[in-house]
Design an enzyme around this catalytic site. Structure first.
Site, PDB file in Angstrom:
ATOM      1  N   HIS A 180     -10.814   9.523   7.394  1.00  0.00           N
ATOM      2  CA  HIS A 180     -10.706   7.597   7.800  1.00  0.00           C
ATOM      3  C   HIS A 180     -10.014   7.000   9.239  1.00  0.00           C
ATOM      4  O   HIS A 180     -11.078   6.399   9.513  1.00  0.00           O
ATOM      5  CB  HIS A 180      -9.576   7.518   6.633  1.00  0.00           C
ATOM      6  CG  HIS A 180      -9.715   5.762   6.568  1.00  0.00           C
ATOM      7  ND1 HIS A 180     -10.408   5.246   5.925  1.00  0.00           N
ATOM      8  CD2 HIS A 180      -8.359   5.200   6.974  1.00  0.00           C
ATOM      9  CE1 HIS A 180      -9.520   3.773   6.216  1.00  0.00           C
ATOM     10  NE2 HIS A 180      -8.791   4.263   6.830  1.00  0.00           N
TER      11      HIS A 180
ATOM     12  N   ARG B 127      -0.728   8.351   8.887  1.00  0.00           N
ATOM     13  CA  ARG B 127      -0.094   7.432   9.583  1.00  0.00           C
ATOM     14  C   ARG B 127       0.032   6.060   8.229  1.00  0.00           C
ATOM     15  O   ARG B 127      -0.255   6.837   7.678  1.00  0.00           O
ATOM     16  CB  ARG B 127      -2.110   6.810  10.012  1.00  0.00           C
ATOM     17  CG  ARG B 127      -1.317   5.230  10.228  1.00  0.00           C
ATOM     18  CD  ARG B 127      -2.952   4.510  10.806  1.00  0.00           C
ATOM     19  NE  ARG B 127      -3.780   4.229   9.390  1.00  0.00           N
ATOM     20  CZ  ARG B 127      -5.184   3.698   9.083  1.00  0.00           C
ATOM     21  NH1 ARG B 127      -4.250   2.346   9.175  1.00  0.00           N
ATOM     22  NH2 ARG B 127      -5.199   4.119   7.998  1.00  0.00           N
TER      23      ARG B 127
ATOM     24  N   HIS C 159      -8.911   9.506   3.551  1.00  0.00           N
ATOM     25  CA  HIS C 159      -8.328   8.193   2.630  1.00  0.00           C
ATOM     26  C   HIS C 159      -8.774   8.244   1.480  1.00  0.00           C
ATOM     27  O   HIS C 159      -9.320   9.503   1.002  1.00  0.00           O
ATOM     28  CB  HIS C 159      -9.656   6.768   2.492  1.00  0.00           C
ATOM     29  CG  HIS C 159      -8.844   5.672   2.141  1.00  0.00           C
ATOM     30  ND1 HIS C 159      -8.365   5.311   0.812  1.00  0.00           N
ATOM     31  CD2 HIS C 159      -8.020   4.428   2.689  1.00  0.00           C
ATOM     32  CE1 HIS C 159      -7.984   4.255   0.410  1.00  0.00           C
ATOM     33  NE2 HIS C 159      -7.776   3.588   1.502  1.00  0.00           N
TER      34      HIS C 159
ATOM     35  N   ARG D  10      -0.883   8.693   2.099  1.00  0.00           N
ATOM     36  CA  ARG D  10      -1.747   9.336   1.642  1.00  0.00           C
ATOM     37  C   ARG D  10      -2.530  10.324   1.960  1.00  0.00           C
ATOM     38  O   ARG D  10      -3.191  10.975   1.038  1.00  0.00           O
ATOM     39  CB  ARG D  10      -2.645   8.344   2.792  1.00  0.00           C
ATOM     40  CG  ARG D  10      -3.709   7.032   2.385  1.00  0.00           C
ATOM     41  CD  ARG D  10      -4.379   6.240   3.513  1.00  0.00           C
ATOM     42  NE  ARG D  10      -4.049   5.614   3.509  1.00  0.00           N
ATOM     43  CZ  ARG D  10      -4.554   4.836   4.216  1.00  0.00           C
ATOM     44  NH1 ARG D  10      -5.342   4.644   5.446  1.00  0.00           N
ATOM     45  NH2 ARG D  10      -4.975   2.780   3.823  1.00  0.00           N
TER      46      ARG D  10
ATOM     47  N   GLU E 163       0.782  -1.156   0.206  1.00  0.00           N
ATOM     48  CA  GLU E 163       0.072  -0.023   0.401  1.00  0.00           C
ATOM     49  C   GLU E 163       0.984   1.508   0.144  1.00  0.00           C
ATOM     50  O   GLU E 163       2.086   1.503  -0.002  1.00  0.00           O
ATOM     51  CB  GLU E 163      -0.932  -0.474   1.011  1.00  0.00           C
ATOM     52  CG  GLU E 163      -1.826  -0.723   1.360  1.00  0.00           C
ATOM     53  CD  GLU E 163      -3.107  -1.106   2.105  1.00  0.00           C
ATOM     54  OE1 GLU E 163      -2.698  -0.478   3.232  1.00  0.00           O
ATOM     55  OE2 GLU E 163      -3.870  -2.481   2.321  1.00  0.00           O
TER      56      GLU E 163
END
Ligand code: FAD
Ligand code: SIN
Length: 546
Positions: free
Chosen positions: A366, A401, A258, A305, A130
């Site tokens: 998110h 994060r 997100h 992200r 990811e």
């Protein structure tokens, strides 16, 4: 000491008293309970949850759990480095090292408890990738990893007689010296938690629940925004309770959006399209079909992200569109179906065939990177109160994060909290002076619209003024409007019979306030917090504690 005489109320019936009280039945709450039950079979461990047991953020986790489990190609150093880069200077390196290095043992434990992660035919775990990860290290169960973990933990919990799970109990407030009649301020050095007041949603009674040790595992805050991937339960209750009890909360400005929630006008919560789809080759395209991520970051679609969400936001604003597209048409359909059956069928159900059509996606709130400030054992600033999982701020995530690090953090800190509680509990006694909850002077609220409309206003204010891109004027406006909603809601709270809807609204107002205040104090742009009035990073590295 001020003397206190308890207010007796006809509706209060004493029922529960427990050695260890855990609020929340997601990965953090269930794991801590399991650990404690094994260590202390003679102690009572009570889990309270405001909905059904599995209605948690955990259940909706898709991509998986990031963990180093292939020492040939991966290493602790690489996972540590990826986490620190994503966190943009604000992670605690010490905590990152703890989580990454203790992670494999914790993940093996949930495998032993029955969690199934996908493997190839030779029995080797399949590993996904990811945004922000330099290696393939994400263990998953198709695209429903959280549901599989939740299932396994719940089944394991049923094997322990000393774990009691009570559904549909809404925790209202932490009990501290304040409820015994003492003055408690932020400067009080020994604020202590003696349990909670909770609303039993079946009987509609508010009950006091004395506990020797309390652990908050109450999850995230996504519902403070109009568009979120979080289920309805994610209303920041635990964080708001700690703030009301004068405990420390930090870094609330770092709300992670997100990048790729499925765009469906008017649907809430938004269905997530996991980042693992981009890990397997999915490409983001704008309205005119350009693969735009290359022009924002060398890591393109797999940049962290914050970078991807801002790029999408920019593309949407430039084109005046409500979404961009995720293109999976070039991907092997059979493999897509194997790894992402849930996404495949969700898309199909709304007329999107991923092998022929691009998926409309837009960013959605998110994850809350800040929260209840804890030390490396999960202790909050309030004595005998622990926090772990999404409601906590351990220092792992910093300003952003890294994908799939939160399930890992929850496992590592559930273990650490349990170890410390187990060691200390023998020295902690019950408080026997807790008064009943006072319901005098309250009546049924006349109109639900007073609550539902205020919630919509709050969500609009947060989405329109405190979203992915912020500035000082927007933040000031947001605060003014939150102040007004706050004043109206406090009036309602003081005179109304309490309902979960009213309490959640009140908690979300506190969350909105904390996000805005954190954002106002942070005079820089870092990680998930981007303020066009301060586009650069400040050389001063600091957490913002409220
Ligand atoms: P939760 O699982 O949210 O549990 C919170 C619990 O607290 C619930 O039982 C709730 O009822 C209870 N509760 C809350 N308030 C009260 C109250 N007032 N009274 C009583 N009970 C209360 N992370 C990853 O690492 N990998 C992923 O692939 C991933 N995918 C995700 C996908 C989605 C769609 C979402 C929403 C999140 C995802 N995350 C992922 C994040 C991760 O799932 C969460 O951070 C994590 O599951 C939080 O676990 P938790 O135990 O802290 O809280
Ligand atoms: C995802 O699957 O994209 C979500 C992973 C996460 O939130 O960590």
């Amino acid at each position: 000491m001020k003397s206190y005489s308890a207010t007796l109320s006809a509706t209060t019936i004493f029922m529960l008293k427990t050695d260890i009280l855990i609020i929340g039945s997601g990965i953090a709450g269930l794991t801590s309970a399991l650990k404690l039950a094994r260590k202390h079979p003679n102690l009572t461990i009570t889990i309270l949850t405001k909905s059904s047991t599995d209605e948690t953020n955990t259940k909706y986790a898709q991509g998986g759990i990031a963990v180093v489990n292939d020492m040939e190609n991966d290493s602790f150093d690489k996972h540590i480095e990826d986490t620190l880069i994503a966190g943009d200077g604000l992670c605690s390196k010490h905590i990152v090292e703890i989580v990454v290095k203790e992670g494999p043992e914790r993940v093996n434990e949930i495998i032993d408890w029955g969690t199934n992660f996908d493997m190839d035919k030779s029995g080797t775990y399949l590993r996904g990738k990811e945004g922000g990860h330099s290696e393939f290290r994400i263990l998953h169960h198709k695209d429903v990893t959280g549901a599989e973990i939740e299932r396994a933990l719940m089944e394991e919990a049923k094997k322990h007689d000393n774990i009691k799970i009570y559904n549909h109990w809404f925790v209202l407030d932490l009990i501290t010296q304040h409820h015994l009649g003492y003055l408690v301020t932020k400067a009080t050095p020994d604020i202590t938690c003696y349990g909670v007041y909770a609303l039993n949603l079946q009987s509609n009674c508010i009950e006091k629940i004395p506990a020797r040790m309390t652990l908050l595992a109450s999850g995230g805050v996504g519902q403070v925004y109009r568009t979120t991937t979080n289920p309805k339960i994610a209303t920041g209750d635990g964080i708001a309770m700690v703030y009301r009890a004068k405990g420390r909360v930090e870094n609330m400005e770092f709300i992670q959006f997100h990048p790729t929630a499925l765009y469906e006008a008017g649907i809430s919560p938004s269905f997530l399209v996991t980042e693992a789809v981009r890990g397997d080759g999915g490409i983001l395209r704008n309205k005119i079909g350009e693969a735009f991520m290359k022009s924002y970051d060398a890591r393109a679609d797999l940049a962290p992200r914050d970078v991807v969400a801002r790029a999408i936001d920019n593309e949407m604003k430039r084109a005046g569109t409500e979404h961009v597209f995720l293109d999976c048409r070039h991907m092997d359909e059979k493999k897509f179906l194997e790894h992402f059956p849930n996404i495949y069928s969700k898309c199909k159900s709304i007329g999107i065939d991923v092998s022929k059509d691009m998926i409309p996606v837009a960013p959605a709130a998110h994850y809350c990177c800040g929260g209840i400030k804890t030390d490396e054992l999960g202790r909050s600033s309030i004595q005998n109160l622990y926090a772990c999982g999404e409601c906590s701020s351990t220092g792992l995530h910093g300003a952003n994060r890294l994908a799939s690090n939160s399930l890992l953090e929850a496992l590592v800190f559930a273990h650490r909290c349990a170890e410390d509680i187990a060691e200390r509990i023998e020295k902690v006694a019950f408080c026997n002076e807790i008064p009943d909850w006072n319901v005098e002077g309250t009546s049924e609220p006349r109109e639900m619209i007073l609550i539902t409309q205020s919630l919509k206003e709050l969500q609009s204010v947060m989405s329109d003024y405190v979203g992915i891109v912020r500035n000082d004027i927007r933040l000031r406006r947001a605060l003014n409007r939150i102040d007004l909603i706050h004043a109206e809601t406090e009036e309602l709270y003081k005179t109304s019979v309490l309902s979960p809807q009213l309490c959640e609204l009140r908690n979300l107002i506190t969350i909105g306030y904390l996000v805005v205040k954190g954002a106002q104090f942070r005079k820089e742009s870092r990680g998930l917090h981007y303020n066009t009035d301060y586009p650069e990073k400040s050389p001063l590295l600091q957490s913002i504690t409220l």
